[in-house]
Design an enzyme around this catalytic site. Structure first.
Site, PDB file in Angstrom:
ATOM      1  N   GLY A 218       0.841  -1.186   0.000  1.00 33.06           N
ATOM      2  CA  GLY A 218       0.000   0.000   0.000  1.00 33.06           C
ATOM      3  C   GLY A 218       0.873   1.231   0.000  1.00 33.06           C
ATOM      4  O   GLY A 218       2.067   1.142   0.321  1.00 33.06           O
TER       5      GLY A 218
ATOM      6  N   CYS B  21       5.383  -6.073   1.579  1.00 38.78           N
ATOM      7  CA  CYS B  21       5.725  -4.648   1.534  1.00 38.78           C
ATOM      8  C   CYS B  21       5.063  -3.902   2.700  1.00 38.78           C
ATOM      9  O   CYS B  21       5.409  -4.142   3.847  1.00 38.78           O
ATOM     10  CB  CYS B  21       5.359  -4.068   0.170  1.00 38.78           C
ATOM     11  N   TYR B  22       4.066  -3.047   2.449  1.00 32.20           N
ATOM     12  CA  TYR B  22       3.398  -2.357   3.553  1.00 32.20           C
ATOM     13  C   TYR B  22       2.880  -3.375   4.570  1.00 32.20           C
ATOM     14  O   TYR B  22       2.973  -3.175   5.792  1.00 32.20           O
ATOM     15  CB  TYR B  22       2.228  -1.518   3.017  1.00 32.20           C
TER      16      TYR B  22
ATOM     17  N   HIS C  92       8.162  -7.844  -3.761  1.00 32.97           N
ATOM     18  CA  HIS C  92       6.851  -8.255  -4.300  1.00 32.97           C
ATOM     19  C   HIS C  92       6.938  -9.599  -5.032  1.00 32.97           C
ATOM     20  O   HIS C  92       7.313  -9.633  -6.204  1.00 32.97           O
ATOM     21  CB  HIS C  92       6.320  -7.182  -5.242  1.00 32.97           C
TER      22      HIS C  92
ATOM     23  N   GLU D 165       4.527 -11.290  -6.131  1.00 30.61           N
ATOM     24  CA  GLU D 165       3.443 -11.412  -7.119  1.00 30.61           C
ATOM     25  C   GLU D 165       3.806 -10.835  -8.476  1.00 30.61           C
ATOM     26  O   GLU D 165       3.122 -11.066  -9.463  1.00 30.61           O
ATOM     27  CB  GLU D 165       2.168 -10.727  -6.575  1.00 30.61           C
TER      28      GLU D 165
ATOM     29  N   ASP E  96     -16.669 -11.966 -22.024  1.00 27.82           N
ATOM     30  CA  ASP E  96     -17.398 -12.059 -20.754  1.00 27.82           C
ATOM     31  C   ASP E  96     -18.877 -12.395 -20.970  1.00 27.82           C
ATOM     32  O   ASP E  96     -19.416 -13.301 -20.342  1.00 27.82           O
ATOM     33  CB  ASP E  96     -17.299 -10.745 -19.960  1.00 27.82           C
TER      34      ASP E  96
ATOM     35  N   LYS F 104     -10.186 -12.246 -15.640  1.00 32.06           N
ATOM     36  CA  LYS F 104     -10.320 -12.391 -17.091  1.00 32.06           C
ATOM     37  C   LYS F 104      -9.680 -13.685 -17.622  1.00 32.06           C
ATOM     38  O   LYS F 104     -10.276 -14.380 -18.441  1.00 32.06           O
ATOM     39  CB  LYS F 104      -9.643 -11.186 -17.753  1.00 32.06           C
TER      40      LYS F 104
END
Ligand code: XMP
Length: 547
Positions: A89, A116-117, A203, A205, A261, A403
């Site tokens: 964040g 992180c945060y 990070h 991710e 979608d 998605k």
């Protein structure tokens, strides 16, 4: 802190506007037993990467949901997560009013990973110190790993990691031990000595962190004891079952746009209830070249369901007359859409439900509370509006999916590759690519240019390698020379991006020959255009669409 009363049935915290629009017993919001058996909660502290974390977890076949950072520990415990991840964040943990989690979270005994945060918050809450670092670290760093157990099982001694922080842990509490560090960040990976609590300053991710996926895998499987129960095949079967139960013998209306979608939504519904489905395609005059015909052809090839096409170009262009402000364009298109939809839906006897292809990111982006961590960048009109206005019960079978999961689901349901891998197209259509006032004449020019962009990308076999490619008609004219004559005509921008999640994107580094062919063809073949530019902005700070 939020408590259960603030959470809808599927656990996503929403503001009052959303609560009004999402029926609690919507089938898509009833998660199945298999999924509920194994879920991970990501608490969002305002990170642009919170969704990416959730996607990475889903890629490991573990169901994951994102909740606001201030949901109470009691509520989280009630959802029985196998693990809790605290996202990054933009705030400083020591700043007044910075977002905090319920401190009781650390007493639950549920494995926690702070990123992180999130790591700084964990460390500070449990006796450590966080300070502004002398040199803000942004980019790749070399991580030296000291402890190769659990989290780093199977890792080499050094890896590249992605850092993005202004603060870091300066003093680690005695109850923690260091697992890894970089030259500027000594506590880059830490763990609590007695509790199942871990922290990463970098990070995992982000794909720039090598073995980031393995790190997340290790946390989920070695530490949190996940088994990987989240599979799309099960999801499809269970979703079809839930739709059948919910709908009974009633009729469902589904808005069809030709995009992945709404097509996957229609496919799921068709498998569930067959001829009880009616689809409505509204041609708002803002579709791409020959799109209406293409959608009808594909639809009739795959479904035997009722399809109603509404030709509403005049209505939409009328609503857009004189309007240049992008959000106002979206609002007007949204209203016109509701009106058209209502008129057509009223003609369908016995319809009780409305199906929409709302995805998880739509829910998250539109659902941020005004004082919540995530900012609304653009109005996405998939979420909210329609159901209340129309008086239907809502069915959103893709509400829990990203998605890429929807695409995989589409393939599992047997939809053709060209449909499943179609680049996304925004609800407001060409209106947000025709800058300034939208007119029929400008749309003709834009459609022709857009068709050239997409067909040349396809000819170069780059369609699957790019995420979105299109033309934008700019509201500027410039001088050119064609033959021996001076021209004063429009400019077209070509936008082509690569992205995993559409939250961040890089411009596609297209080969010069492809760009040259696109430019030559547009200038030669599209009347009214004498200049072509290539958009080389990333998101952020730009967005993918120009409006
Ligand atoms: P931006 O421009 O926000 O776009 O970077 C991210 C993705 O969302 C699509 N987009 C929209 N889709 N209604 C939609 O249904 C909208 O108003 C809208 N605006 C942007 C965009 O095409 C891209 O895929």
């Amino acid at each position: 802190m939020l408590d259960d009363a603030d959470l809808p049935a599927d656990g996503f915290p929403v503001d009052s506007h959303m609560v009004a629009n999402i029926p609690e017993n919507s089938p898509a919001s009833v998660t199945t037993a298999r999924i509920a058996d194994e879920r991970v909660v990501v608490l969002d502290f305002g990170s642009q990467y919170a969704q990416l974390i959730a996607r990475r977890i889903r890629e490991e076949n573990v169901y994951c949901e994102i909740l606001r950072h201030d949901v109470s520990a009691e509520t989280i415990a009630g959802r029985k997560p196998k693990a809790i991840i605290l996202s990054g964040g933009p705030s400083s943990v020591y700043a007044e009013g910075s977002p905090k989690c319920d401190p009781k979270l650390f007493e639950l005994g549920i494995p926690i990973l702070g990123i992180c945060y999130g790591m700084q918050l964990v460390s500070e809450s449990l006796g450590g110190q966080v300070e502004h670092c002398p040199a803000r670290e942004y980019g790749r760093s070399r991580l030296k790993i000291d402890n190769m157990e659990s989290l780093f099982a199977g890792f080499p001694h050094e890896i590249d990691v992605w850092m993005s922080h202004g603060d870091q842990v300066s003093n680690l509490s005695d109850s923690f031990e260091t697992l890894a560090g970089t030259s500027t960040c000594p506590f880059a990976a830490v763990r609590h000595k007695t509790l199942p609590i871990f922290g990463l300053q970098f990070h995992p991710e982000v794909t720039h962190t090598s073995l980031g996926g393995t790190l997340i895998h290790n946390f989920l499987y070695n530490i949190a004891g996940c088994e990987g129960l989240w599979h799309l095949g099960d999801f499809a079967a269970e979703s079809i079952q839930l739709i059948r139960q919910k709908v009974g013998s009633d009729r469902v209306i589904c808005g069809l746009s030709g995009g992945v979608d709404s097509s996957v939504t229609a496919a799921l519904l068709y498998k569930a209830i067959g001829s009880q489905l009616s689809c409505i395609l509204i041609d708002n005059g803002l579709l791409r070249k020959d799109e209406q015909t293409a959608v009808i052809t594909e639809f009739t090839k795959h479904f035997k369901a009722d399809l109603r096409v509404v030709n509403a170009e005049a209505k939409f262009l009328d609503a857009l007359k004189g309007i240049t402000e992008p959000q106002e364009k979206r609002r007007r298109i949204g209203h016109a859409f509701i009106e058209c939809f209502r008129e057509e839906a009223e003609k369908i006897q016995g319809a009780k439900f409305l199906a929409q292809g709302t995805l998880y990111p739509d829910v998250i982006e539109s659902g941020a509370a005004p004082d919540g961590p995530a900012a609304t960048i653009k109005l996405h009109h998939n979420v909210g509006g329609l159901p209340d206005e129309l008086g239907f019960e809502l069915i959103e079978p893709l509400r829990d999916l990203f998605k890429d999961e929807v695409r995989r689901l589409g393939s599992e349901l047997g939809l053709p590759e060209q449909l499943v891998w179609r680049h996304p197209f925004p609800g407001p259509g060409l209106a947000v690519r025709c800058l300034g006032e939208v007119t029929r004449e400008k749309l003709v020019v834009l459609r022709e240019a857009d068709e050239i962009v997409v067909s040349e990308i396809k000819n170069a076999s780059l369609y699957r390698q790019t995420s979105q490619a299109f033309a934008v008609l700019l509201p500027v004219q410039s001088v050119g020379v064609m033959g021996d004559a001076r021209t004063y005509e429009n400019a077209v921008a070509v936008r082509c991006v690569n992205t995993d999640d559409f939250m961040t994107a890089d411009w596609s580094h297209l080969p010069y020959e492809v760009l040259a062919r696109i430019s030559t063809r547009i200038i030669n073949e599209v009347r009214g255009v004498n200049r072509v530019c290539y958009d080389i902005s990333s998101k952020p700070p730009a967005t993918i669409e120009w409006e």
